[in-house]
Enzyme design. Structure first.
Site, PDB file in Angstrom:
ATOM      1  N   ARG A 243     -59.748  26.913 -40.435  1.00  0.00           N
ATOM      2  CA  ARG A 243     -61.166  27.166 -40.761  1.00  0.00           C
ATOM      3  C   ARG A 243     -61.472  26.762 -42.200  1.00  0.00           C
ATOM      4  O   ARG A 243     -62.593  26.365 -42.518  1.00  0.00           O
ATOM      5  CB  ARG A 243     -61.507  28.640 -40.493  1.00  0.00           C
ATOM      6  CG  ARG A 243     -61.654  28.899 -39.000  1.00  0.00           C
ATOM      7  CD  ARG A 243     -61.757  30.362 -38.627  1.00  0.00           C
ATOM      8  NE  ARG A 243     -61.816  30.491 -37.169  1.00  0.00           N
ATOM      9  CZ  ARG A 243     -61.596  31.619 -36.496  1.00  0.00           C
ATOM     10  NH1 ARG A 243     -61.293  32.721 -37.155  1.00  0.00           N
ATOM     11  NH2 ARG A 243     -61.678  31.635 -35.176  1.00  0.00           N
ATOM     12  N   GLU A 364     -63.911  25.724 -33.803  1.00  0.00           N
ATOM     13  CA  GLU A 364     -62.962  26.543 -34.583  1.00  0.00           C
ATOM     14  C   GLU A 364     -63.530  27.946 -34.866  1.00  0.00           C
ATOM     15  O   GLU A 364     -63.300  28.524 -35.933  1.00  0.00           O
ATOM     16  CB  GLU A 364     -62.527  25.812 -35.857  1.00  0.00           C
ATOM     17  CG  GLU A 364     -61.978  24.441 -35.498  1.00  0.00           C
ATOM     18  CD  GLU A 364     -60.788  23.991 -36.291  1.00  0.00           C
ATOM     19  OE1 GLU A 364     -60.227  24.793 -37.046  1.00  0.00           O
ATOM     20  OE2 GLU A 364     -60.412  22.828 -36.123  1.00  0.00           O
TER      21      GLU A 364
HETATM   22  N1  CAA Z   1     -53.952  36.837 -37.918  1.00  0.00           N
HETATM   23  C1  CAA Z   1     -52.983  37.543 -37.291  1.00  0.00           C
HETATM   24  N2  CAA Z   1     -53.258  38.442 -36.300  1.00  0.00           N
HETATM   25  C2  CAA Z   1     -54.545  38.608 -35.947  1.00  0.00           C
HETATM   26  C3  CAA Z   1     -55.612  37.911 -36.567  1.00  0.00           C
HETATM   27  C4  CAA Z   1     -55.264  36.998 -37.599  1.00  0.00           C
HETATM   28  N3  CAA Z   1     -56.195  36.306 -38.236  1.00  0.00           N
HETATM   29  N4  CAA Z   1     -56.760  38.276 -36.008  1.00  0.00           N
HETATM   30  C5  CAA Z   1     -56.476  39.191 -35.077  1.00  0.00           C
HETATM   31  N5  CAA Z   1     -55.142  39.390 -35.036  1.00  0.00           N
HETATM   32  C6  CAA Z   1     -54.405  40.337 -34.186  1.00  0.00           C
HETATM   33  C7  CAA Z   1     -55.000  41.734 -34.332  1.00  0.00           C
HETATM   34  O1  CAA Z   1     -54.402  42.415 -35.417  1.00  0.00           O
HETATM   35  C8  CAA Z   1     -54.627  42.366 -33.008  1.00  0.00           C
HETATM   36  O2  CAA Z   1     -53.252  42.721 -33.076  1.00  0.00           O
HETATM   37  P1  CAA Z   1     -52.663  43.963 -32.217  1.00  0.00           P
HETATM   38  O3  CAA Z   1     -52.827  43.602 -30.798  1.00  0.00           O
HETATM   39  O4  CAA Z   1     -51.228  44.041 -32.649  1.00  0.00           O
HETATM   40  O5  CAA Z   1     -53.483  45.164 -32.602  1.00  0.00           O
HETATM   41  C9  CAA Z   1     -54.744  41.182 -32.037  1.00  0.00           C
HETATM   42  O6  CAA Z   1     -54.614  40.003 -32.815  1.00  0.00           O
HETATM   43  C10 CAA Z   1     -56.047  41.182 -31.274  1.00  0.00           C
HETATM   44  O7  CAA Z   1     -57.087  41.130 -32.215  1.00  0.00           O
HETATM   45  P2  CAA Z   1     -58.614  41.427 -31.835  1.00  0.00           P
HETATM   46  O8  CAA Z   1     -58.683  42.706 -31.079  1.00  0.00           O
HETATM   47  O9  CAA Z   1     -59.425  41.297 -33.070  1.00  0.00           O
HETATM   48  O10 CAA Z   1     -58.900  40.236 -30.812  1.00  0.00           O
HETATM   49  P3  CAA Z   1     -60.239  39.838 -30.060  1.00  0.00           P
HETATM   50  O11 CAA Z   1     -59.906  39.510 -28.666  1.00  0.00           O
HETATM   51  O12 CAA Z   1     -61.327  40.836 -30.316  1.00  0.00           O
HETATM   52  O13 CAA Z   1     -60.605  38.427 -30.738  1.00  0.00           O
HETATM   53  C11 CAA Z   1     -61.727  36.998 -32.277  1.00  0.00           C
HETATM   54  C12 CAA Z   1     -60.894  38.279 -32.066  1.00  0.00           C
HETATM   55  C13 CAA Z   1     -61.940  36.909 -33.777  1.00  0.00           C
HETATM   56  C14 CAA Z   1     -63.072  37.068 -31.581  1.00  0.00           C
HETATM   57  C15 CAA Z   1     -60.920  35.781 -31.789  1.00  0.00           C
HETATM   58  O14 CAA Z   1     -60.800  35.807 -30.387  1.00  0.00           O
HETATM   59  C16 CAA Z   1     -61.479  34.467 -32.215  1.00  0.00           C
HETATM   60  O15 CAA Z   1     -61.256  34.014 -33.343  1.00  0.00           O
HETATM   61  N6  CAA Z   1     -62.221  33.730 -31.330  1.00  0.00           N
HETATM   62  C17 CAA Z   1     -62.684  32.403 -31.630  1.00  0.00           C
HETATM   63  C18 CAA Z   1     -61.810  31.356 -31.019  1.00  0.00           C
HETATM   64  C19 CAA Z   1     -61.845  30.056 -31.748  1.00  0.00           C
HETATM   65  O16 CAA Z   1     -61.983  29.993 -32.951  1.00  0.00           O
HETATM   66  N7  CAA Z   1     -61.686  28.962 -31.014  1.00  0.00           N
HETATM   67  C20 CAA Z   1     -61.604  27.693 -31.631  1.00  0.00           C
HETATM   68  C21 CAA Z   1     -61.041  26.685 -30.682  1.00  0.00           C
HETATM   69  S1  CAA Z   1     -60.068  25.481 -31.489  1.00  0.00           S
HETATM   70  C22 CAA Z   1     -61.126  24.274 -31.955  1.00  0.00           C
HETATM   71  O17 CAA Z   1     -62.326  24.449 -31.955  1.00  0.00           O
HETATM   72  C23 CAA Z   1     -60.478  23.029 -32.425  1.00  0.00           C
HETATM   73  C24 CAA Z   1     -61.391  21.864 -32.516  1.00  0.00           C
HETATM   74  O18 CAA Z   1     -62.050  21.446 -31.598  1.00  0.00           O
HETATM   75  C25 CAA Z   1     -61.474  21.151 -33.763  1.00  0.00           C
END
Ligand code: CAA
Length: 380
Positions: A243, A364
């Site tokens: 990001r 992303e």
């Molecule tokens: N680093 C490490 N661990 C993390 C973390 C991080 N940044 N963020 C969350 N976690 C961990 C949490 O601590 C939690 O751990 P436990 O299970 O041990 O408690 C676990 O992960 C689950 O976390 P959440 O409950 O917060 O998860 P969520 O399901 O609510 O999702 C979200 C969080 C931020 C919405 C995430 O799903 C997200 O970022 N979604 C967006 C997806 C994305 O960015 N996709 C991009 C596609 S790639 C792309 O676009 C490439 C391209 O074309 C150029």
């Protein structure tokens, strides 16, 4: 406190800027039109070390820090947004998770290929029914002897159609929800893997954005990144890094739009004088320049947090990506406005920059997802 770039960072910036403006900028309108993946440019960038910016030299990379990577992505994107994201995906979404989470054998096997441009990388996360909600993915991987058998479909994969090495996410145990997701390195020529539909995108049109299909793809079990079930955290950690680079891409696109707008406003005359003399145009230019500077500082700060070894920099990365994407859309819109009717014509670069900028708020992690990440850090 010191806002100066280090001498290495400055040298890299000068070198990439010169290369990007001479080699990439002239091709940007062409590849936007043709959609052709810029392999010749990537081969040249490999020689400059731009495909493995953060990879140590022993694996064929350049061994720079994360601020340097952001600087390089900004300069490349300023010249060509498609090339900017292709290079960002290779660096932060492919070499980074391999470097951070794979065995020594996998590092030695895959990193040199990704740094030399022999193969390009892609990140197989998004699916037709799982974008923002990563844990909703349907792909599966089941262990059979020495191999995982991977099944599923990935969609909107940048570099997908041209990549040779993919970091892919799939459920190894669905009952465990997000803790049952695992990450793998998959090679393109594995039987059962195929590239599907090519997306006809609004912007960043030369990025070989494609669907990927996995039908009983046999992946050696040593190609697992981390342990089984580490996939979600590997994914989130990787996205924290990447990001920052999308923030950098946004700054590059916005800077290009400002450059174009300033140039045009000095040349274009109305009511007997260059339009840059009019206060309303001055205000737009001042707003654009200020927004870009603020975004650049957020991006560099997020890179700095990663470089200094901060365990958690999700908030800083999300802030940089969210703000820089937001202002890039605003700055490119203002650049079109300054160009008047000409800005709506494909003859002028700002038309392409405006289209290229929109994706920044979507991929992303959408801007809404960045706000969730920021707010959760503050409230949990
Ligand atoms: N680093 C490490 N661990 C993390 C973390 C991080 N940044 N963020 C969350 N976690 C961990 C949490 O601590 C939690 O751990 P436990 O299970 O041990 O408690 C676990 O992960 C689950 O976390 P959440 O409950 O917060 O998860 P969520 O399901 O609510 O999702 C979200 C969080 C931020 C919405 C995430 O799903 C997200 O970022 N979604 C967006 C997806 C994305 O960015 N996709 C991009 C596609 S790639 C792309 O676009 C490439 C391209 O074309 C150029």
């Amino acid at each position: 406190m010191n806002f100066d770039l280090t001498s290495d960072q400055k040298m890299l910036q000068d070198q990439v800027r010169k290369f990007a403006q001479t080699e990439l900028a002239p091709l940007a309108p062409e590849i936007d039109k043709s959609g052709e993946f810029p392999w010749p440019s990537l081969k040249k960038m490999a020689k400059l070390g731009l495909l493995g910016v953060i990879v140590p030299e022993k694996y064929g990379g350049s061994g720079f820090d994360f601020v340097s990577l952001a600087i390089a992505i900004e300069e490349i994107s300023r010249a060509c947004a498609s090339t900017g994201v292709i290079v960002a995906v290779n660096n932060s979404l492919t070499t980074y998770p391999i470097l951070e989470f794979s065995s020594e054998e996998l590092k030695k096997k895959y990193l040199p290929q990704l740094c030399s441009g022999e193969k390009i990388g892609a990140f197989g996360l998004t699916e037709p029914n799982a974008g923002s909600d990563v844990a909703a993915m349907e792909s599966t991987a089941r262990l059979e002897g020495d191999h995982y058998i991977v099944n599923g479909t990935k969609r909107f994969i940048t570099n997908g159609g041209e990549a040779g090495i993919y970091v892919v996410f799939a459920y190894t145990n669905r009952d465990l929800k997000h803790k049952g997701i695992s990450a793998f390195v998959v090679e393109r020529d594995t039987p059962g893997f195929s590239v599907g539909k090519h997306e006809d995108l609004m912007g960043i049109r030369a990025t070989a954005n494609c669907e990927l299909m996995f039908e009983d793809v046999k992946v050696p079990k040593e190609n697992l990144l981390g342990k089984e079930g580490d996939g979600f955290k590997i994914c989130m950690n990787t996205l924290d890094v990447s990001r920052i680079d999308i923030g950098a891409q946004a700054v590059g696109i916005a800077q290009a739009a400002l450059d174009e707008a300033v140039r045009y406003s000095k040349e274009r005359k109305a009511f007997g004088q260059p339009i840059c003399n009019f206060e309303m145009i001055e205000a737009l230019i001042a707003e654009m320049a200020t927004e870009i500077q603020a975004a650049r500082l957020l991006v560099h700060y997020a890179g700095f947090c990663k470089d200094k070894g901060m365990q958690k920099f999700s908030k800083e990365a999300a802030m940089s990506k969210y703000y820089a994407s937001d202002i890039a859309v605003d700055v490119t819109r203002k650049a079109v406005q300054i160009h008047g009717g000409y800005g709506y014509s494909k003859e002028y670069a700002v038309e392409r920059l405006y289209r290229d900028a929109k994706i920044l708020e979507l991929y992303e992690g959408t801007s809404e997802i960045q706000k969730i990440v920021i707010a959760r850090e503050l409230t949990r």
